[in-house]
Design a protein around this motif. Structure first.
Motif, PDB file in Angstrom:
ATOM      1  N   VAL A  98      79.365 -35.003 -21.796  1.00  0.00           N
ATOM      2  CA  VAL A  98      78.674 -36.277 -22.049  1.00  0.00           C
ATOM      3  C   VAL A  98      78.768 -36.649 -23.529  1.00  0.00           C
ATOM      4  O   VAL A  98      78.483 -35.837 -24.410  1.00  0.00           O
ATOM      5  CB  VAL A  98      77.199 -36.181 -21.604  1.00  0.00           C
ATOM      6  N   ARG A  99      79.135 -37.899 -23.793  1.00  0.00           N
ATOM      7  CA  ARG A  99      79.302 -38.350 -25.169  1.00  0.00           C
ATOM      8  C   ARG A  99      78.479 -39.600 -25.482  1.00  0.00           C
ATOM      9  O   ARG A  99      78.610 -40.157 -26.589  1.00  0.00           O
ATOM     10  CB  ARG A  99      80.789 -38.640 -25.442  1.00  0.00           C
ATOM     11  N   ASP A 100      77.635 -40.063 -24.572  1.00  0.00           N
ATOM     12  CA  ASP A 100      76.805 -41.225 -24.878  1.00  0.00           C
ATOM     13  C   ASP A 100      75.517 -40.763 -25.564  1.00  0.00           C
ATOM     14  O   ASP A 100      75.446 -39.647 -26.071  1.00  0.00           O
ATOM     15  CB  ASP A 100      76.542 -42.059 -23.621  1.00  0.00           C
ATOM     16  N   ASP A 101      74.486 -41.572 -25.566  1.00  0.00           N
ATOM     17  CA  ASP A 101      73.257 -41.258 -26.294  1.00  0.00           C
ATOM     18  C   ASP A 101      72.217 -40.513 -25.456  1.00  0.00           C
ATOM     19  O   ASP A 101      71.047 -40.441 -25.851  1.00  0.00           O
ATOM     20  CB  ASP A 101      72.630 -42.553 -26.825  1.00  0.00           C
ATOM     21  N   THR A 102      72.615 -39.972 -24.317  1.00  0.00           N
ATOM     22  CA  THR A 102      71.653 -39.291 -23.453  1.00  0.00           C
ATOM     23  C   THR A 102      70.926 -38.164 -24.179  1.00  0.00           C
ATOM     24  O   THR A 102      69.693 -38.039 -24.107  1.00  0.00           O
ATOM     25  CB  THR A 102      72.352 -38.725 -22.204  1.00  0.00           C
ATOM     26  N   GLU A 103      71.667 -37.322 -24.909  1.00  0.00           N
ATOM     27  CA  GLU A 103      71.038 -36.198 -25.595  1.00  0.00           C
ATOM     28  C   GLU A 103      70.065 -36.685 -26.661  1.00  0.00           C
ATOM     29  O   GLU A 103      68.944 -36.154 -26.782  1.00  0.00           O
ATOM     30  CB  GLU A 103      72.097 -35.292 -26.224  1.00  0.00           C
ATOM     31  N   GLU A 104      70.452 -37.678 -27.420  1.00  0.00           N
ATOM     32  CA  GLU A 104      69.587 -38.190 -28.476  1.00  0.00           C
ATOM     33  C   GLU A 104      68.281 -38.741 -27.895  1.00  0.00           C
ATOM     34  O   GLU A 104      67.183 -38.489 -28.418  1.00  0.00           O
ATOM     35  CB  GLU A 104      70.300 -39.288 -29.259  1.00  0.00           C
ATOM     36  N   ILE A 105      68.387 -39.478 -26.797  1.00  0.00           N
ATOM     37  CA  ILE A 105      67.197 -40.039 -26.161  1.00  0.00           C
ATOM     38  C   ILE A 105      66.285 -38.935 -25.648  1.00  0.00           C
ATOM     39  O   ILE A 105      65.064 -38.977 -25.827  1.00  0.00           O
ATOM     40  CB  ILE A 105      67.599 -40.987 -25.015  1.00  0.00           C
ATOM     41  N   ALA A 106      66.882 -37.914 -25.025  1.00  0.00           N
ATOM     42  CA  ALA A 106      66.090 -36.798 -24.505  1.00  0.00           C
ATOM     43  C   ALA A 106      65.344 -36.087 -25.623  1.00  0.00           C
ATOM     44  O   ALA A 106      64.158 -35.741 -25.493  1.00  0.00           O
ATOM     45  CB  ALA A 106      66.990 -35.823 -23.751  1.00  0.00           C
ATOM     46  N   ARG A 107      66.004 -35.878 -26.741  1.00  0.00           N
ATOM     47  CA  ARG A 107      65.358 -35.191 -27.869  1.00  0.00           C
ATOM     48  C   ARG A 107      64.253 -36.058 -28.481  1.00  0.00           C
ATOM     49  O   ARG A 107      63.263 -35.535 -29.003  1.00  0.00           O
ATOM     50  CB  ARG A 107      66.399 -34.803 -28.911  1.00  0.00           C
ATOM     51  N   GLN A 108      64.397 -37.371 -28.427  1.00  0.00           N
ATOM     52  CA  GLN A 108      63.343 -38.254 -28.920  1.00  0.00           C
ATOM     53  C   GLN A 108      62.050 -38.064 -28.121  1.00  0.00           C
ATOM     54  O   GLN A 108      60.956 -38.290 -28.650  1.00  0.00           O
ATOM     55  CB  GLN A 108      63.796 -39.711 -28.842  1.00  0.00           C
ATOM     56  N   TYR A 109      62.183 -37.658 -26.874  1.00  0.00           N
ATOM     57  CA  TYR A 109      61.014 -37.392 -26.030  1.00  0.00           C
ATOM     58  C   TYR A 109      60.570 -35.928 -26.105  1.00  0.00           C
ATOM     59  O   TYR A 109      59.711 -35.506 -25.342  1.00  0.00           O
ATOM     60  CB  TYR A 109      61.315 -37.770 -24.576  1.00  0.00           C
ATOM     61  N   GLY A 110      61.151 -35.173 -27.016  1.00  0.00           N
ATOM     62  CA  GLY A 110      60.757 -33.787 -27.192  1.00  0.00           C
ATOM     63  C   GLY A 110      61.370 -32.822 -26.209  1.00  0.00           C
ATOM     64  O   GLY A 110      60.917 -31.674 -26.090  1.00  0.00           O
ATOM     65  N   ALA A 111      62.400 -33.246 -25.501  1.00  0.00           N
ATOM     66  CA  ALA A 111      63.023 -32.381 -24.502  1.00  0.00           C
ATOM     67  C   ALA A 111      63.863 -31.287 -25.149  1.00  0.00           C
ATOM     68  O   ALA A 111      64.446 -31.482 -26.221  1.00  0.00           O
ATOM     69  CB  ALA A 111      63.902 -33.204 -23.562  1.00  0.00           C
ATOM     70  N   LYS A 112      63.911 -30.141 -24.490  1.00  0.00           N
ATOM     71  CA  LYS A 112      64.835 -29.079 -24.865  1.00  0.00           C
ATOM     72  C   LYS A 112      66.127 -29.342 -24.089  1.00  0.00           C
ATOM     73  O   LYS A 112      66.128 -29.356 -22.861  1.00  0.00           O
ATOM     74  CB  LYS A 112      64.267 -27.715 -24.484  1.00  0.00           C
ATOM     75  N   VAL A 113      67.208 -29.577 -24.821  1.00  0.00           N
ATOM     76  CA  VAL A 113      68.472 -29.974 -24.203  1.00  0.00           C
ATOM     77  C   VAL A 113      69.463 -28.817 -24.239  1.00  0.00           C
ATOM     78  O   VAL A 113      69.684 -28.206 -25.295  1.00  0.00           O
ATOM     79  CB  VAL A 113      69.073 -31.206 -24.899  1.00  0.00           C
ATOM     80  N   PHE A 114      70.061 -28.524 -23.082  1.00  0.00           N
ATOM     81  CA  PHE A 114      71.067 -27.472 -22.970  1.00  0.00           C
ATOM     82  C   PHE A 114      72.338 -28.094 -22.396  1.00  0.00           C
ATOM     83  O   PHE A 114      72.318 -28.677 -21.315  1.00  0.00           O
ATOM     84  CB  PHE A 114      70.585 -26.356 -22.029  1.00  0.00           C
ATOM     85  N   ARG A 115      73.436 -27.975 -23.124  1.00  0.00           N
ATOM     86  CA  ARG A 115      74.717 -28.477 -22.621  1.00  0.00           C
ATOM     87  C   ARG A 115      75.430 -27.368 -21.850  1.00  0.00           C
ATOM     88  O   ARG A 115      75.611 -26.265 -22.367  1.00  0.00           O
ATOM     89  CB  ARG A 115      75.596 -28.964 -23.778  1.00  0.00           C
ATOM     90  N   GLU A 116      75.843 -27.687 -20.631  1.00  0.00           N
ATOM     91  CA  GLU A 116      76.506 -26.699 -19.784  1.00  0.00           C
ATOM     92  C   GLU A 116      77.646 -27.346 -19.010  1.00  0.00           C
ATOM     93  O   GLU A 116      77.585 -28.552 -18.711  1.00  0.00           O
ATOM     94  CB  GLU A 116      75.504 -26.083 -18.798  1.00  0.00           C
ATOM     95  N   PRO A 117      78.658 -26.570 -18.644  1.00  0.00           N
ATOM     96  CA  PRO A 117      79.701 -27.105 -17.765  1.00  0.00           C
ATOM     97  C   PRO A 117      79.101 -27.476 -16.413  1.00  0.00           C
ATOM     98  O   PRO A 117      78.130 -26.850 -15.966  1.00  0.00           O
ATOM     99  CB  PRO A 117      80.692 -25.927 -17.612  1.00  0.00           C
ATOM    100  N   TRP A 118      79.670 -28.483 -15.775  1.00  0.00           N
ATOM    101  CA  TRP A 118      79.188 -28.890 -14.457  1.00  0.00           C
ATOM    102  C   TRP A 118      79.519 -27.810 -13.432  1.00  0.00           C
ATOM    103  O   TRP A 118      80.661 -27.409 -13.265  1.00  0.00           O
ATOM    104  CB  TRP A 118      79.811 -30.223 -14.063  1.00  0.00           C
ATOM    105  N   LYS A 119      78.466 -27.348 -12.719  1.00  0.00           N
ATOM    106  CA  LYS A 119      78.634 -26.273 -11.733  1.00  0.00           C
ATOM    107  C   LYS A 119      78.326 -26.740 -10.322  1.00  0.00           C
ATOM    108  O   LYS A 119      78.298 -25.938  -9.398  1.00  0.00           O
ATOM    109  CB  LYS A 119      77.696 -25.102 -12.092  1.00  0.00           C
ATOM    110  N   GLY A 120      78.050 -28.027 -10.152  1.00  0.00           N
ATOM    111  CA  GLY A 120      77.582 -28.546  -8.875  1.00  0.00           C
ATOM    112  C   GLY A 120      76.079 -28.790  -8.960  1.00  0.00           C
ATOM    113  O   GLY A 120      75.374 -28.205  -9.771  1.00  0.00           O
ATOM    114  N   HIS A 121      75.570 -29.676  -8.101  1.00  0.00           N
ATOM    115  CA  HIS A 121      74.168 -30.054  -8.161  1.00  0.00           C
ATOM    116  C   HIS A 121      73.234 -28.853  -8.005  1.00  0.00           C
ATOM    117  O   HIS A 121      72.251 -28.709  -8.739  1.00  0.00           O
ATOM    118  CB  HIS A 121      73.850 -31.074  -7.067  1.00  0.00           C
TER     119      HIS A 121
END
Length: 211
Positions: free
Chosen positions: A32-55
């Motif tokens: 993901v390269r859009d602003d999703t991570e930035e928005i999540a962090r603005q809400y205090g979320a802990k963000v973990f980037r991982e390869p897609w493994k299926g739902h």
């Protein structure tokens, strides 16, 4: 929560749990390269980037990172309504009632093509999304994950809001990767599609959805 490129929608989901949950976990697809991570962090979320493994695997990964006694699972295109939030608060205020259940389900109300859909297969579309840590795990068949609960499931009545597709064209675009995943799994020897299925299932689903 798991998420792909959802900068346009994830803020609403995060805002619906802000201020009354102890932590927010977002497992974000690594590409993901859009602003999703930035928005999540603005809400205090802990963000973990991982390869897609299926739902299923992705949701289990997110749940495993939660530190609370109870876990609430959301999708990036969903939001907890005020009524559902208040109902959850009442349940958690009554520890005796809370101890009776391993998880809770609630109806999901879908906003589709500019209106709420309250009939047929669309509603109440009850979802089990709130569970005690260690008492449930995501299972099913990708991409149709289902929470498998070890214990009783209580029923709440407030709606989980699902902001689905804004147009039929957008809906059709979403179907394409789901159909590709279905074909991949069938090709892996997970069953065959019979002629009677092709003839009868579409008609049955149409009639069921009209009720």
């Amino acid at each position: 929560m798991i998420s792909g490129a959802e900068a346009a929608r994830i803020g609403r989901a995060l805002d619906s749990v802000a201020g009354w949950t102890s932590e927010t976990i977002v497992v974000l697809n690594e590409e993901v390269r859009d602003d999703t991570e930035e928005i999540a962090r603005q809400y205090g979320a802990k963000v973990f980037r991982e390869p897609w493994k299926g739902h299923i695997a992705q949701k289990n990964s997110a749940a495993a990172k939660a530190g609370g006694e109870w876990i609430l699972g959301l999708d990036a295109d969903e939001a907890v309504s005020a009524a559902l939030r208040e109902e959850i608060a009442r349940v958690f205020a009554d520890r005796a009632q809370l101890a009776r259940f391993a998880a809770f389900s609630f109806p999901r109300l879908c906003w589709y093509c500019g209106r709420w859909i309250r009939h047929g297969d669309w509603y109440p579309d009850r979802q089990t999304r709130l569970w005690q840590r260690g008492r449930a795990r995501w299972g099913g068949t990708d991409p149709h994950d289902k929470l498998q609960v070890d214990g009783r499931v209580g029923k709440l009545h407030g709606d989980l809001h699902h902001y689905s597709r804004e147009s039929i064209n957008a809906h059709l675009q979403k179907i394409i990767p789901f159909s590709d995943e279905f074909v991949r799994q069938r090709g892996g020897g997970r069953g065959q599609v019979a002629v009677v299925d092709l003839a009868m299932r579409p008609l049955w689903r149409f009639l069921r959805a009209k009720v």
